[in-house]
Write an enzyme that holds these catalytic residues in place. Structure first.
Site, PDB file in Angstrom:
ATOM      1  N   HIS A 148       0.852  -1.207   0.000  1.00 26.73           N
ATOM      2  CA  HIS A 148       0.000   0.000   0.000  1.00 26.73           C
ATOM      3  C   HIS A 148       0.891   1.263   0.000  1.00 26.73           C
ATOM      4  CE1 HIS A 148      -3.143   2.773   1.270  1.00 26.73           C
ATOM      5  NE2 HIS A 148      -4.007   1.821   1.594  1.00 26.73           N
ATOM      6  N   GLU A 250      -1.336   0.817  -5.458  1.00 29.79           N
ATOM      7  CA  GLU A 250      -1.057  -0.398  -4.685  1.00 29.79           C
ATOM      8  C   GLU A 250      -1.105  -1.645  -5.566  1.00 29.79           C
ATOM      9  OE1 GLU A 250      -4.048  -0.196  -1.527  1.00 29.79           O
ATOM     10  OE2 GLU A 250      -4.035   1.974  -1.772  1.00 29.79           O
TER      11      GLU A 250
HETATM   12  O1  TA6 Z   1      -6.271   1.045  -0.250  1.00 30.93           O
HETATM   13  C1  TA6 Z   1      -7.242   2.020  -0.165  1.00 30.93           C
HETATM   14  C2  TA6 Z   1      -7.873   1.910   1.191  1.00 30.93           C
HETATM   15  O2  TA6 Z   1      -8.402   0.633   1.391  1.00 30.93           O
HETATM   16  C3  TA6 Z   1      -8.940   3.006   1.291  1.00 30.93           C
HETATM   17  O3  TA6 Z   1     -10.237   2.525   1.248  1.00 30.93           O
HETATM   18  C4  TA6 Z   1      -8.571   3.785   2.528  1.00 30.93           C
HETATM   19  O4  TA6 Z   1      -9.375   3.554   3.593  1.00 30.93           O
HETATM   20  C5  TA6 Z   1      -7.109   3.400   2.714  1.00 30.93           C
HETATM   21  O5  TA6 Z   1      -6.919   2.130   2.208  1.00 30.93           O
HETATM   22  C6  TA6 Z   1      -6.442   3.615   4.037  1.00 30.93           C
HETATM   23  O6  TA6 Z   1      -6.823   2.710   5.013  1.00 30.93           O
HETATM   24  P1  TA6 Z   1      -6.351   2.924   6.498  1.00 30.93           P
HETATM   25  O7  TA6 Z   1      -6.854   1.750   7.257  1.00 30.93           O
HETATM   26  O8  TA6 Z   1      -4.836   2.948   6.467  1.00 30.93           O
HETATM   27  O9  TA6 Z   1      -6.915   4.237   6.956  1.00 30.93           O
END
Ligand code: TA6
Length: 275
Positions: A148, A250
């Site tokens: 990510h 990602e």
């Molecule tokens: O990868 C995108 C995502 O799943 C979004 O939906 C957003 O919520 C982000 O990740 C961040 O997630 P987090 O749990 O780190 O706030």
């Protein structure tokens, strides 16, 4: 950036490319390509560090559940666990290996025996991260996973991502509906939260006159995320304005979870190259 009382490792390639990895989360928090002084990964000034915290920036490891698509806590536990460093910066310049095995804490969330391994390599203009998961138990399990990365960009809402044309995607900001990417170029103009299914293995972020080529292996999906001001102002680990300085592209496996029989191993790689 990582508070000095917390464990981390720095790797430096012979050509000067370097990266810093926090052992909490096996989290790459900085990556400076050879010949540069600039961290190409974004980390929010408001992030927390330390056991149990999910660092807001760098490269979180999502395992064994992507997002809220399942019964576990958002994005699983790997990013909240302390990993063990098993390589030595002295004998492996530009390379680090970290591992995470099941523990009482992981079993309380996910009742499986596993060994996860992260390999990080820096060289020249490229950073490569590889996640390997082995089923060390006696029962088959399934998981979803992702890298990510938060890429540092100069003006997020003037960037674009090339390579997604023709892909079906899930748009979390439009009630989770499914759409098709018509254009060759995805212009980032505001908040975005999309999962691109069967995404090509090579995408390019164009940020003014700079490019970042992102390649993947072993991952079927690509996720593109920018929180917009709505997202940065509603979270305590972002500073308002961060939405202009970052873009997540990602590499993920979500739609078809990985199914691992006892003794079997899965591996996924993301490679990032500045241009
Ligand atoms: O990868 C995108 C995502 O799943 C979004 O939906 C957003 O919520 C982000 O990740 C961040 O997630 P987090 O749990 O780190 O706030």
């Amino acid at each position: 950036m990582i508070p000095p009382h917390l464990p981390s490792t720095e790797i430096t390639a012979p050509d000067g490319a370097r990266a810093t990895i926090a052992l909490d989360g096996a989290h790459v928090v900085s990556w400076t390509p050879a010949g540069s002084q600039e961290n190409r990964l974004f980390v929010s000034a408001a992030t927390e560090f330390g056991p149990g915290a999910a660092i807001r920036g760098g490269i979180p490891i999502v395992f064994p559940q992507f997002g809220a698509f399942g019964p576990l806590r958002q994005h699983g536990f790997a990013r909240r666990c302390r990993w063990e460093l098993v390589s030595s910066p002295a004998t492996s310049p530009g390379h680090a290996t970290l591992r995470l095995a099941e523990s009482n804490a992981t079993r309380a969330e996910w009742p499986h025996s596993f060994l996860a391994r992260l390999d990080v390599d820096v060289q020249a203009q490229t950073l490569t991260v590889q996640l390997t998961v082995e089923n060390t138990g006696s029962e088959t399990f399934e998981f979803t996973a992702a890298f990510h990365p938060y890429f540092a960009v100069s003006r997020a809402f003037a960037t674009r991502v090339d390579g997604l044309e023709g892909c079906q995607y899930r748009d979390s900001l439009r009630n989770g509906g499914t759409f098709e990417e018509i254009d060759a170029t995805l212009a980032i103009t505001g908040p975005l939260d999309r999962i691109y299914y069967k995404a090509p293995n090579r995408l390019v972020i164009v940020d003014g006159d700079r490019t970042l080529t992102i390649e993947k292996e072993g991952f079927s999906e690509a996720v593109v995320w920018n929180p917009g001001i709505e997202g940065t102002s509603s979270r305590t680990d972002f500073v308002v304005g961060d939405e202009h300085a970052m873009l997540c592209v990602e590499a993920a496996v979500i739609q078809q979870p990985v199914r691992l029989a006892p003794g079997a191993t899965w591996s996924g790689t993301q490679r990032m190259t500045t241009g």
